[in-house]
Design an enzyme around this catalytic site. Structure first.
Site, PDB file in Angstrom:
ATOM      1  N   GLY A  34       8.561   3.833   0.891  1.00 11.49           N
ATOM      2  CA  GLY A  34       9.372   5.035   1.036  1.00 11.49           C
ATOM      3  C   GLY A  34      10.737   4.641   1.529  1.00 11.49           C
ATOM      4  O   GLY A  34      10.976   3.487   1.859  1.00 11.49           O
TER       5      GLY A  34
ATOM      6  N   ASP B  23       6.133  14.014  10.426  1.00 12.38           N
ATOM      7  CA  ASP B  23       5.836  13.652   9.033  1.00 12.38           C
ATOM      8  C   ASP B  23       4.337  13.447   8.814  1.00 12.38           C
ATOM      9  O   ASP B  23       3.907  12.456   8.233  1.00 12.38           O
ATOM     10  CB  ASP B  23       6.608  12.386   8.652  1.00 12.38           C
ATOM     11  CG  ASP B  23       6.692  12.219   7.130  1.00 12.38           C
ATOM     12  OD1 ASP B  23       6.398  13.200   6.400  1.00 12.38           O
ATOM     13  OD2 ASP B  23       7.025  11.115   6.675  1.00 12.38           O
TER      14      ASP B  23
ATOM     15  N   ILE C  74       0.813  -1.223   0.000  1.00  9.38           N
ATOM     16  CA  ILE C  74       0.000   0.000   0.000  1.00  9.38           C
ATOM     17  C   ILE C  74       0.840   1.263   0.000  1.00  9.38           C
ATOM     18  O   ILE C  74       0.326   2.359  -0.010  1.00  9.38           O
ATOM     19  CB  ILE C  74      -1.029   0.039   1.156  1.00  9.38           C
ATOM     20  CG1 ILE C  74      -0.342   0.061   2.509  1.00  9.38           C
ATOM     21  CG2 ILE C  74      -2.008  -1.106   1.051  1.00  9.38           C
ATOM     22  CD1 ILE C  74      -1.322   0.361   3.624  1.00  9.38           C
TER      23      ILE C  74
END
Ligand SMILES: *[C@@H]1O[C@H](CO)[C@@H](O)[C@H](O)[C@H]1NC(C)=O
Ligand SMILES: *[C@@H]1O[C@H](CO)[C@@H](O)[C@H](O)[C@H]1NC(C)=O
Ligand SMILES: *[C@@H]1O[C@H](CO)[C@@H](O)[C@H](O)[C@H]1NC(C)=O
Ligand SMILES: *[C@@H]1O[C@H](CO)[C@@H](O)[C@H](O)[C@H]1NC(C)=O
Ligand SMILES: *[C@@H]1O[C@H](CO)[C@@H](O)[C@H](O)[C@H]1NC(C)=O
Ligand SMILES: *[C@@H]1O[C@H](CO)[C@@H](O)[C@H](O)[C@H]1NC(C)=O
Ligand SMILES: *[C@@H]1O[C@H](CO)[C@@H](O)[C@H](O)[C@H]1NC(C)=O
Ligand SMILES: *[C@@H]1O[C@H](CO)[C@@H](O)[C@H](O)[C@H]1NC(C)=O
Ligand SMILES: *[C@@H]1O[C@H](CO)[C@@H](O)[C@H](O)[C@H]1NC(C)=O
Length: 762
Positions: free
Chosen positions: A483, A583, A480
């Site tokens: 990074g 983040d 899904i």
């Protein structure tokens, strides 16, 4: 004066005290305990019961005749006891007036006349007693037979007593109004109690001058008019009791400035308007008694800002309990009975763990009665006389509420989200099946612990091959997102996750640190499965599905915004040390089956308060830019330390993205424009031009109200992405405001917006 004369005067003074005491004794007609029979010349008067003398001059300094059961009146000779500092006549049966001569006792500091039957005025010349500290004369009949100006005259004269700290005249017969000269009372005054008299007129504005007052009690009088705004200036106020008068008007929002207030009693008046939002700032409040008023009417305007209030009519909203009261967690007594309050009973009331008495009876509340916390104990609360309530504990015997989807949230163990970190690459997988089998296998074959858990505590063990199998060899069907992260982000994430637990954070199942088939480092974190994937998918669907288009309606977006704010509030204010996420972005917000949002990916997170001791582990400079382009706070780019305000910037961008449907990196934001400035230009008049057109709004919903809510939401987003960190809203305030906005939408009688069935609880 001759030496002989001097001695004579001295001896006279000495003698005078004895004579005065005997004169006082002479006026006592009843002495059932025989206390005064001992006042005779067989011993020195300084040893008489209740008499204390100074050692040097053998003069009376304290006269304490309290609780002797005495009947009689006070002799004017009392004024000859000129060395007296303290006079207590409490708890006797004295009647008649206080002699004028008392005013000659210039050394007096404490006067206690409580619990007698004194009448008439209190002598005005007590005003000459510059050292007077306490005057306590409750439970008498002062004020009678004097023409009605006794209180006015007394309060005016006593203003000369610049050291007065405590003035108690509760339960007397004072009439007339409070003089404006009340403003001139000692600035040292901490306690003013005038309860249970017949005082009329209004509360003078000058009351604000009583800068030290901590206890102001004017209950059970006949006061009229409104509570002056200036009451908010009494910054030391801890107890305010104005109940049982005829006070009208609004509860002034300036009361929110009373940060020390812990008892507020305004019951049995004629107050109208709504409970001010600002009361939520009085975080020390333990007792709020607003029963028997006429509290109702519109939600305060400030929530939408003045410019937007003209979008809808004044009667649209009913008086609800402001969500800002959720901050008053120490509350013990809350009595709002017999008002005209409407809307839902906020579930946060159930979370007040200290509450002993919660009375919401005889209002117009509607919807579900919570059953958590205080609402689970039938003796702790009362909701009778609200005809539109449903649910709650069975004892209430209320009709069941319409079915809700909330309970559907099942703890499925068969589906999880898996976020493994393979050496330098993060891969996020969805496990669609198998995990039950895997766990079973692991339990059966405990012996080869080739995997270790970095998380300490009771977490299930999973090996590399377990995960390989569960994800169908990390098949791309199960991917899904991905990074790039360093090994240390795995450690950072484990550090963070070990300590934190909140309903709006992804729940960790376990971790795995192992060696893969190729002999390389393999690390994984296994999280609870999030059925509806990431917010990113919903805001920017890759494929437009015809049948079941992925669209979040207004309510769902608002709920998501609240969930994320709630997670930040937790990380920023309820974790020790404070955790900075660093983040925040839509792909790190995951939605479960019931669209509750959970913030995930703590790979970049930082502990704040322990920067010095942890700086070795997380050298803040080595990571470079923290976060993701578009969401990262501008000051980070200039090398600033991570901060809660940095997270709030990302949150602001996320919020604006959610409601405009525009990414911060959209091509339209070139040169000096940004998502933030784009939103800013639209507020308040053109918001409908910038909001995501896919926000489905039910036609029955009042468009004016929806628009006003959108303006408020965008304003929050704009405030969060302010350039200067210090100007950004914090998570706590955002949470309060968003909850308020949601309550407005819900409280306004919404039907069919499609979220209240699932989210009424929160
Ligand atoms: C008056 O004061 C003097 C000096 O302290 C003391 O000796 C004397 O007993 C006192 N007289 C009376 C009547 O109390
Ligand atoms: C006078 O007082 C003393 C004690 O101070 C007491 O013993 C005595 O009975 C009293 N005399 C009278 C006549 O009451
Ligand atoms: C004591 O006070 C009384 C009444 O106020 C007064 O008449 C009397 O002269 C005073 N006695 C002395 C000795 O000062
Ligand atoms: C006055 O009476 C009340 C009620 O009996 C009592 O609680 C209070 O302590 C008394 N006050 C004083 C100063 O004696
Ligand atoms: C209060 O003080 C003023 C000024 O010293 C004086 O004129 C006035 O008489 C005093 N009032 C009383 C009741 O003592
Ligand atoms: C309450 O406090 C705010 C901020 O400190 C101030 O602006 C306002 O004037 C105060 N209101 C009152 C009535 O004191
Ligand atoms: C309460 O408010 C309503 C509406 O303003 C008004 O009609 C009613 O008279 C008020 N009741 C009291 C007791 O003030
Ligand atoms: C409650 O408020 C409504 C609308 O403001 C008003 O008509 C009604 O009289 C109020 N009820 C009471 C009991 O004051
Ligand atoms: C709650 O308030 C109502 C109205 O004031 C009152 O009749 C009732 O007794 C109160 N309930 C409790 C449990 O005190």
């Amino acid at each position: 004066m001759s030496f002989v004369g001097l001695v004579k005067t001295f001896q006279l003074s000495n003698e005078t005290d004895r004579e005065a005491l005997l004169a006082i004794k002479a006026m006592i007609s009843g002495d059932p305990l025989g206390a005064l029979s001992l006042w005779n010349d067989s011993v020195h008067f300084c040893t008489w019961q209740g008499v204390i003398c100074g050692l040097r001059h053998q003069r009376v300094t304290i006269l304490n005749m309290s609780s002797m059961g005495l009947v009689g009146s006070v002799s004017p000779h009392i004024g000859n006891l000129t060395f007296t500092r303290i006079i207590y006549l409490n708890d006797n049966n004295f009647h008649g007036i206080i002699p004028q001569e008392t005013g000659r006792l210039f050394r007096l500091r404490f006067i206690g006349f409580a619990n007698n039957s004194f009448q008439g005025p209190i002598p005005m010349n007590l005003g000459k007693l510059s050292g007077l500290d306490i005057l306590s004369a409750p439970n008498n009949a002062f004020g009678t037979n004097g023409g009605g100006n006794e209180l006015r005259n007394f309060l005016t004269s006593i203003s000369n007593c610049s050291n007065l700290r405590i003035l108690i005249l509760t339960s007397n017969d004072f009439t007339g109004s409070l003089p404006h000269s009340i403003a001139n009372l000692s600035t040292k005054l901490t306690t003013l109690r005038l309860n249970k008299n017949y005082i009329s007129g209004s509360i003078p504005h000058g009351i604000e001058n009583l800068a030290s007052v901590s206890s102001l009690q004017l209950a059970e009088n006949s006061l009229e008019g409104s509570i002056p705004d200036s009451i908010g200036k009494l910054s030391q106020l801890e107890q305010l009791n104005i109940s049982t008068n005829s006070i009208s008007g609004n509860i002034p929002s300036s009361m929110g400035n009373l940060s020390l207030l812990y008892i507020l009693s305004l019951s049995y008046n004629m107050l109208n308007g709504s409970i001010p939002l600002s009361l939520g700032n009085c975080t020390k409040l333990m007792t709020i008694d607003l029963a028997y008023n006429n509290l109702t009417s519109a939600i305060p305007e400030q929530i939408f800002g003045l410019s937007s209030i003209n979008y809808f009519s004044g009667n649209l909203f009913k008086g609800t309990i402001p969500s800002s009261l959720a901050q008053l967690k120490g509350m013990q007594v809350l009595d709002l009975s017999c008002n005209n309050l409407s809307g839902q009973i906020p579930s946060f009331l159930g979370e007040f763990t200290s509450i002993q008495y919660l009375n919401l009876s005889y209002n117009m509340f509607e919807g579900e009665v919570p059953s958590e916390g205080a609402f689970g104990t039938r003796s702790a609360f009362s909701v009778v006389g609200n005809n539109k309530l449903c649910g709650g504990i069975t004892y209430l015997q209320l009709p069941a509420c319409p079915a809700k989807v909330v309970e559907k949230r099942k703890k499925s163990f068969s589906r999880r989200v898996l976020i493994p970190l393979i050496s330098t690459v993060v891969v996020v997988f969805v496990l669609l099946f198998c995990l039950l089998v895997v766990v079973y296998q692991v339990k059966r074959s405990m012996q080869p612990p080739s995997s270790t858990s970095i998380l300490q505590g009771d977490f299930p063990k999973l090996s590399y091959s377990d995960l390989l199998q569960a994800t169908n060899e990390f098949s791309s069907n199960n991917l899904i997102g991905e990074g790039s992260h360093a090994n240390k982000s795995f450690v950072a994430e484990c550090e963070a996750l070990r300590t934190i637990r909140h309903r709006n954070l992804v729940k960790i199942i376990t971790s795995c640190s192992s060696i893969d088939h190729k002999g390389e480092d393999f690390k994984a974190l296994v999280f609870e499965f999030m059925e509806n994937g990431s917010l990113e998918f919903w805001l920017h669907p890759r494929v437009i599905e015809q049948q079941d288009p992925k669209i979040l309606n207004l309510g769902q977006r608002l709920n998501t915004a609240i969930d994320v704010a709630s997670a930040l509030d937790y990380l920023h204010y309820h974790c020790e040390p404070t955790i900075i996420h660093c983040d925040l972005k839509p792909s790190n917000v995951l939605l479960d089956a019931d669209f509750f949002a959970h913030v995930g990916d703590f790979g970049l997170s930082r502990f704040l308060s322990a920067t010095t001791s942890r700086s070795n582990r997380h050298p803040s400079s080595s990571i470079g830019i923290r976060g993701t382009v578009g969401y990262v706070a501008p000051e980070y780019g200039m090398g600033a330390e991570v901060s809660t305000q940095g997270d709030m910037y990302s949150y602001g961008v996320l919020l604006l993205e959610m409601f405009t449907g525009k990414r911060p990196t959209d091509n339209m934001f070139i040169d000096n424009t940004s998502l933030c400035s784009y939103a800013k230009m639209s507020v308040p008049d053109n918001v409908m031009d910038v909001v995501d057109p896919r926000i489905v709004v039910d036609v029955e919903e009042d468009p004016g109200k929806v628009e006003a809510c959108l303006v408020s939401v965008l304003r929050i987003g704009i405030s969060c992405c302010a350039e200067l960190p210090s100007e950004r809203m914090n998570a706590r305030d955002v949470l309060v405001e968003l909850n308020w906005i949601r309550n407005v939408l819900l409280g306004g009688g919404t039907t069919g917006m499609g979220w209240e069935e699932t989210r009424m609880q929160n």
